[in-house]
Design a protein around this motif. Structure first.
Motif, PDB file in Angstrom:
ATOM      1  N   GLY A  74     -25.925 -13.832  22.986  1.00  0.00           N
ATOM      2  CA  GLY A  74     -25.992 -12.443  23.428  1.00  0.00           C
ATOM      3  C   GLY A  74     -27.159 -11.648  22.881  1.00  0.00           C
ATOM      4  N   ALA A  75     -28.135 -12.311  22.289  1.00  0.00           N
ATOM      5  CA  ALA A  75     -29.267 -11.594  21.685  1.00  0.00           C
ATOM      6  C   ALA A  75     -30.062 -10.835  22.756  1.00  0.00           C
ATOM      7  CB  ALA A  75     -30.179 -12.569  20.953  1.00  0.00           C
ATOM      8  N   PRO A  76     -30.381  -9.561  22.492  1.00  0.00           N
ATOM      9  CA  PRO A  76     -31.069  -8.745  23.497  1.00  0.00           C
ATOM     10  C   PRO A  76     -32.547  -9.088  23.696  1.00  0.00           C
ATOM     11  CG  PRO A  76     -30.751  -7.490  21.485  1.00  0.00           C
ATOM     12  CD  PRO A  76     -30.033  -8.805  21.297  1.00  0.00           C
ATOM     13  N   ASP A  77     -33.185  -9.699  22.696  1.00  0.00           N
ATOM     14  CA  ASP A  77     -34.595 -10.074  22.834  1.00  0.00           C
ATOM     15  C   ASP A  77     -34.887 -11.262  21.928  1.00  0.00           C
ATOM     16  OD1 ASP A  77     -35.089  -9.095  20.189  1.00  0.00           O
ATOM     17  OD2 ASP A  77     -35.457  -7.094  20.971  1.00  0.00           O
ATOM     18  N   PHE A  78     -36.102 -11.772  22.021  1.00  0.00           N
ATOM     19  CA  PHE A  78     -36.459 -12.989  21.297  1.00  0.00           C
ATOM     20  C   PHE A  78     -36.397 -12.801  19.784  1.00  0.00           C
ATOM     21  CE2 PHE A  78     -39.579 -16.232  19.797  1.00  0.00           C
ATOM     22  CZ  PHE A  78     -38.820 -17.336  20.146  1.00  0.00           C
ATOM     23  N   ALA A  79     -36.896 -11.682  19.287  1.00  0.00           N
ATOM     24  CA  ALA A  79     -36.861 -11.441  17.840  1.00  0.00           C
ATOM     25  C   ALA A  79     -35.413 -11.397  17.343  1.00  0.00           C
ATOM     26  CB  ALA A  79     -37.595 -10.142  17.502  1.00  0.00           C
ATOM     27  N   ALA A  80     -34.550 -10.726  18.084  1.00  0.00           N
ATOM     28  CA  ALA A  80     -33.131 -10.651  17.688  1.00  0.00           C
ATOM     29  C   ALA A  80     -32.484 -12.030  17.737  1.00  0.00           C
ATOM     30  CB  ALA A  80     -32.384  -9.671  18.596  1.00  0.00           C
ATOM     31  N   LEU A  81     -32.876 -12.852  18.707  1.00  0.00           N
ATOM     32  CA  LEU A  81     -32.360 -14.211  18.791  1.00  0.00           C
ATOM     33  C   LEU A  81     -32.727 -14.998  17.534  1.00  0.00           C
ATOM     34  CD1 LEU A  81     -32.188 -16.568  21.727  1.00  0.00           C
ATOM     35  CD2 LEU A  81     -33.557 -17.316  19.800  1.00  0.00           C
TER      36      LEU A  81
END
Length: 187
Positions: A74-81
């Motif tokens: 469910g990560a909103p963007d690559f950095a958050a992933l």
């Protein structure tokens, strides 16, 4: 191959390693734990004990990455992933009782297995990251496959040895991702 029997053998091998360790687990122990004959174990793993140990490490590695993929879904963007992946992986490794036991009691037996598995692990991570990186605006001259390789190697490096970073502190993990993992990859 009958995956049910194969899975039973791998689960039994894992249970035996947890109980006896890598060095003391035998094919006989595995057969007994799986409630199968030694001949059946050898039918599925003709390389015997060595093959069982390699494959149980690969099997558990695959299970780990399955849980990791669920954790970052469910990560909103690559950095958050990447942040979620580092936090999850660090916690999972620290809390993995069998891994910690083997690392404490017989690291000389596990580390070669992990080294053999490392290229397969890196390939898996690269393939997982590539679609995300293909959607990112990468730094000039950086191809998505090069970025995936770099980020995969860095992730494995930090999971294995967090260095000066506290991977339980989400603020530090966010800073690590932005200043070291993605620096030079994403402007």
């Amino acid at each position: 191959m009958d995956l049910t029997v194969r899975e039973r053998i791998l689960e039994a091998t894992y249970a035996c390693v947890a109980r006896y360790g890598l060095a003391k687990t035998t094919v006989e122990d595995v057969a007994r734990a799986a409630r199968l004959s030694r001949a059946t174990v050898y039918r599925y793993f003709p390389g015997g004990r060595d093959q069982l140990m390699r494959e149980v490490v690969a099997w558990e590695t695959g299970r780990f990455f399955g849980r990791l993929a669920e954790a970052v879904a469910g990560a909103p963007d690559f950095a958050a992933l990447l942040e979620e992946a580092l936090v999850f992986a660090h916690r999972a490794v620290e809390e993995h009782e069998v891994l910690q036991k083997v690392l404490q009691t017989e690291p000389e037996r596990l580390l070669p297995q992990l080294t053999v598995e490392s290229e397969r692990t890196l390939t898996f991570i690269r393939r997982f990251l590539l679609p995300y990186l293909e959607r990112e605006d990468l730094s000039a001259g950086v191809a998505p496959d090069q970025a995936a390789d770099y980020v995969a190697r860095m992730l494995v490096s930090f999971i294995a040895n967090q260095g000066r970073w506290d991977l339980t502190d989400r603020a530090q993990v966010a800073r690590l991702v932005r200043t070291e993992l993605l620096a030079g990859v994403i402007p």
